[in-house]
Design a protein around this motif. Structure first.
Motif, short mmCIF file in Angstrom:
data_model
loop_
_atom_site.label_atom_id
_atom_site.label_comp_id
_atom_site.label_asym_id
_atom_site.label_seq_id
_atom_site.Cartn_x
_atom_site.Cartn_y
_atom_site.Cartn_z
N ALA A 225 30.22 55.00 43.32
CA ALA A 225 29.40 53.63 42.73
C ALA A 225 30.31 52.94 41.79
N ILE A 226 31.26 53.81 40.77
CA ILE A 226 32.25 52.94 40.14
C ILE A 226 33.24 52.12 40.56
N PHE A 227 33.71 52.69 41.73
CA PHE A 227 34.60 51.94 42.40
C PHE A 227 33.81 50.60 43.35
N TYR A 228 32.65 50.87 43.41
CA TYR A 228 31.78 49.51 44.30
C TYR A 228 31.57 48.47 43.10
N ALA A 229 31.16 49.02 41.90
CA ALA A 229 30.96 48.04 40.68
C ALA A 229 32.30 47.41 40.27
N ARG A 230 33.35 48.15 40.22
CA ARG A 230 34.71 47.73 39.77
C ARG A 230 34.89 46.53 40.87
N SER A 231 34.84 46.74 42.20
CA SER A 231 35.13 45.69 43.18
C SER A 231 34.50 44.29 43.01
N LEU A 232 33.06 44.61 42.71
CA LEU A 232 32.17 43.54 42.27
C LEU A 232 32.77 42.70 41.18
N HIS A 233 33.06 43.35 40.13
CA HIS A 233 33.70 43.01 38.87
C HIS A 233 35.02 42.13 39.32
N LEU A 234 35.80 42.74 40.07
CA LEU A 234 37.07 42.26 40.29
C LEU A 234 36.71 41.05 41.19
N LYS A 235 35.85 40.88 41.98
CA LYS A 235 35.51 39.48 42.80
C LYS A 235 35.19 38.61 41.93
N LEU A 236 34.12 38.73 41.10
CA LEU A 236 33.78 37.58 40.04
C LEU A 236 34.71 37.05 39.23
N LEU A 237 35.70 38.08 38.55
CA LEU A 237 36.79 37.71 38.06
C LEU A 237 37.79 36.86 38.67
N THR A 238 38.06 37.20 40.15
CA THR A 238 38.96 36.09 40.93
C THR A 238 38.08 35.10 40.87
N LEU A 239 36.91 34.80 41.26
CA LEU A 239 36.21 33.66 41.26
C LEU A 239 36.32 32.69 40.05
N GLN A 240 36.34 33.55 39.04
CA GLN A 240 36.13 32.83 37.59
C GLN A 240 37.57 32.16 37.65
N SER A 241 38.46 32.95 37.78
CA SER A 241 39.97 32.21 37.59
C SER A 241 40.42 31.24 38.32
N GLU A 242 39.65 31.33 39.86
CA GLU A 242 39.93 30.16 40.71
C GLU A 242 38.98 29.08 40.40
N LYS A 243 38.04 29.26 39.46
CA LYS A 243 37.28 28.13 39.07
C LYS A 243 36.08 27.90 40.24
N LYS A 244 35.85 28.86 40.87
CA LYS A 244 34.85 28.61 41.96
C LYS A 244 33.23 28.44 41.71
N PHE A 245 33.07 28.97 40.31
CA PHE A 245 31.87 28.67 39.66
C PHE A 245 32.00 27.86 38.52
#
Length: 245
Positions: A225-245
Motif C-alpha cells: 500500500a505504501i509503494f502504491y501510494a508513493r507511486s501515485l504521489h510521484l505521478k502527481l509530482l511529475t505532472l506538477q513539474s511538467e505543469k500538466k495541471f
C-alpha cells in the motif's frame, strides 16, 4: 526498564508530524501553514463524531444484524475458539475503515475543497494526508497512554510508528490523489470520487483484518500500500513539474 515520559511523548507525537512535513514540503507550491494546521486539528476532531457513530454501530446496528461484538473482542486463538468472522468483518470493514475513512473524506470534500489554496491535484494529497495524520496522532496517544501495564508504552509507540501511522498517511495520499483528479480533471465522471473513498477503505480494512489473523501478512500488505501510494504521489509530482495541471 523505565523510559523518560518525554521520550515516550516524542515517540508518540513525532512520527505523524514528520510524515506530514514530508508530504507538505514535497509540494512544489506549498500550502499555507494556517490551513494545514486547521486541517490537522479537524483530523483530530474526527474523534467526536466517530465516538458517536461507534456507539450507534456497536449498540444499535450490530444487534440489528444479529452480531455479537463481544465475541470478537474476547476472541483469542490460543483458546481454540472459532474466529467470529462476521463480527470481525463488521468491525474491520465498517466500524473501523468505513467510519474513519468516511469522516476523513467528509472533511476533504466539505472543508478543504472550499479553500482557495486548494487549486491543483497535489494539494488534495497534502490536505488528505494532513487530515489523516491529525486523526492518527490522537489515536496514537490513546493507544500508547491507555496501554496495558504489561506492555511498554514506548514499544507500542515504536510499533505504531512503523505500522498504523504509515497506514493512515497512505490512505490520506490515496484519497487525495483520486479526489484531486476528480476535482481538477474537468471530468463529470463520479468514478474518481468513488475511488477516493472506496480504495482507502479497502486498504484500511484489509490491514486491520490481517493484523487480527496473521503476524506477518499485514506488514507485506502495508508495504504494498505504501509503494502504491508513493507511486501515485510521484505521478502527481511529475505532472506538477511538467505543469500538466
Amino acid at each position: 526498564m523505565n523510559f523518560s515520559p518525554a521520550i515516550i511523548y516524542l515517540a508518540t507525537a513525532l512520527p505523524p508530524v514528520i510524515l506530514g512535513l514530508i508530504i507538505w514540503k514535497s509540494d512544489r507550491f506549498q500550502e499555507p501553514g494556517k490551513f494545514l494546521f486547521a486541517s490537522f486539528l479537524l483530523g483530530v476532531a474526527i474523534i467526536f463524531p466517530l465516538d458517536f457513530f461507534i456507539i450507534v454501530t456497536e449498540h444499535i446496528l450490530a444487534p440489528l444484524l444479529h452480531l455479537d461484538i463481544e465475541l470478537y473482542r474476547d476472541w483469542d486463538p490460543k483458546t481454540g475458539a472459532v474466529y467470529p468472522s462476521a463480527e470481525a468483518a463488521f468491525q474491520n470493514f465498517f466500524r473501523a475503515a468505513f467510519l474513519e475513512e468516511g469522516l476523513k473524506f467528509a472533511l476533504l470534500i466539505f472543508f478543504c475543497v472550499r479553500l482557495a489554496d486548494l487549486n491543483e491535484p497535489m494539494d488534495a494529497i497534502v490536505y488528505g494526508t494532513i487530515i489523516s495524520l491529525g486523526f492518527a496522532t490522537l489515536e496514537n496517544f490513546e493507544y500508547v497512554y491507555s496501554a496495558d501495564p504489561e506492555f511498554s508504552a514506548l514499544a507500542i509507540a515504536i510499533i505504531r510508528a512503523i505500522s498504523a501511522i504509515p497506514l493512515h498517511a497512505t490512505c490520506g495520499v490515496v484519497m487525495g490523489y483520486f479526489f484531486g483528479l476528480y476535482a481538477f480533471s474537468g471530468s463529470s465522471s463520479k468514478i474518481l470520487l468513488i475511488q477516493s473513498l472506496v480504495i482507502p477503505i479497502i486498504i484500511h480494512a484489509t490491514y486491520n483484518f490481517l493484523v487480527d489473523v496473521s503476524d506477518v501478512l499485514w506488514f507485506f500488505v502495508l508495504l504494498a500500500a505504501i509503494f502504491y501510494a508513493r507511486s501515485l504521489h510521484l505521478k502527481l509530482l511529475t505532472l506538477q513539474s511538467e505543469k500538466k495541471f
